[in-house]
Scaffold this active site. Sequence first.
Site, PDB file in Angstrom:
ATOM      1  N   HIS A  72       0.843  -1.196   0.000  1.00 53.47           N
ATOM      2  CA  HIS A  72       0.000   0.000   0.000  1.00 53.47           C
ATOM      3  C   HIS A  72       0.878   1.245   0.000  1.00 53.47           C
ATOM      4  O   HIS A  72       1.748   1.410   0.842  1.00 53.47           O
ATOM      5  CB  HIS A  72      -0.916   0.002   1.224  1.00 53.47           C
ATOM      6  N   TYR A 201      -9.369   5.209   7.760  1.00 51.71           N
ATOM      7  CA  TYR A 201      -9.555   5.562   9.163  1.00 51.71           C
ATOM      8  C   TYR A 201     -10.604   6.663   9.214  1.00 51.71           C
ATOM      9  O   TYR A 201     -10.398   7.743   8.647  1.00 51.71           O
ATOM     10  CB  TYR A 201      -8.254   6.074   9.778  1.00 51.71           C
ATOM     11  N   PRO A 293      -4.196   0.244  18.856  1.00 54.96           N
ATOM     12  CA  PRO A 293      -3.929  -0.201  17.483  1.00 54.96           C
ATOM     13  C   PRO A 293      -4.127   0.869  16.414  1.00 54.96           C
ATOM     14  O   PRO A 293      -3.875   0.596  15.242  1.00 54.96           O
ATOM     15  CB  PRO A 293      -4.931  -1.349  17.298  1.00 54.96           C
ATOM     16  N   LYS A 297       1.069  -0.010  15.208  1.00 55.31           N
ATOM     17  CA  LYS A 297       2.448  -0.063  15.690  1.00 55.31           C
ATOM     18  C   LYS A 297       2.793  -1.272  16.552  1.00 55.31           C
ATOM     19  O   LYS A 297       3.970  -1.540  16.790  1.00 55.31           O
ATOM     20  CB  LYS A 297       2.760   1.212  16.504  1.00 55.31           C
ATOM     21  N   TYR A 385       3.767   6.640  10.128  1.00 49.75           N
ATOM     22  CA  TYR A 385       2.969   5.477   9.767  1.00 49.75           C
ATOM     23  C   TYR A 385       3.828   4.408   9.086  1.00 49.75           C
ATOM     24  O   TYR A 385       3.684   3.212   9.382  1.00 49.75           O
ATOM     25  CB  TYR A 385       1.825   5.888   8.838  1.00 49.75           C
TER      26      TYR A 385
END
Length: 408
Positions: A72, A201, A293, A297, A385
């Site tokens: 991704h 998200y 979560p 990580k 990220y």
Amino acid sequence: MHTPVAIIGAGPSGLLLGQLLHRAGIPNVILERQTPDYVLSRIRAGVLEQGMVELLRKAGVHERMDAEGLVHDGFELALSGRRVHIDLKGLTGGKTVMIYGQTEVTRDLMAAREAAGATTVYQASNVQIHDPKGERPWLTYEHNGETHRLDCDYIAGCDGFHGVARQSIPADAIKTFERVYPFGWLGILADTPPVNEELVYATHERGFALCSMRSPTRTRYYVQVDAEEKVEDWSDDRFWNELKARLPQDLASKLVTGPSIEKSIAPLRSFVVEPMQYGKLFLVGDAAHIVPPTGAKGLNLAASDVSTLFDILVKVYQEGRTDLLQRYSEICLRRVWKAERFSWWMTSMLHRFPGADAFSERITATELDYFVSAEAGRQTIAENYVGLPYEPVDTQPEEALHVTSQCA
């Protein structure tokens, strides 16, 4: 029986450390309380940082991941209906993440260990750690009705938050930092196509939601729920309806629903223990730290701990660099706290907090808008990220401060 390195826990961190050590010619034994089938039944993370992907390739367990994993280049934030794309690859100079489930990582590592003939003792109960600060630490455990002793040079506690490793350290020798969040994640696994080609998200007045995936045909979805909620009160229909309500209309309209394969509620907490070592006992992964979560990580932090401990042990056995053993905790904790900060920030920005006043809600919305509206803000999100760099174990302290300041 004697082994240079004894590893407690046959989850992904213990197996990864064992595989790396084996390939470096350092024998090791893994003790696991559960059965292999139980270990593989754990449904956990699926987003791998680029650093962890490279570490799995270094361990020689990458073939299936590279063939079946989904690379991704970015992800989306859905902010009360507004969709913002975070271009991971473009904002980080080409870095990406890999979608590949923790269960599959564990399966690959198990297969590699079995093929190598390395020793894993499953259903090893009542594991106890003896003399971790001495010259020759040792473990005892029960297996098939008999008590066994395992002598070793070093012990890696990869046995999770509730494991024996951290509990074996005297309470006055460590300090804990913790924040428990007043909500959890209700998650389901379903054999349905993903609603979006990238993770989404979502923040909404009804609460947070996440659209994730394991493959082009298997999805993982989550919604924020009160901490007191019971999973049995959530039918599949209720879950799907709640998820649709929290997504932008264009996504909700194309959401494919279906029966859940697995359904569970995970509490959220931030937790760190300092230091992450006690004599010749080293805490790895969830034994030393937990993150909510939201920032993806948890598994990735465990991998960076593994990388640090592996690099140190290689220096010990190949170069006699025992001076590096005392650097394990400080090196790991610099990266741990940065990941804790990012996970806390993502959680604080995207969730609805019970009892939050109107001022706090406006500040949160403004902070998030500030970050996503500027390229510098989006770059900060992207860099965290995809994962901050692993710190070399033989870097001098003043050099490490310079390196970490560049990544903050």
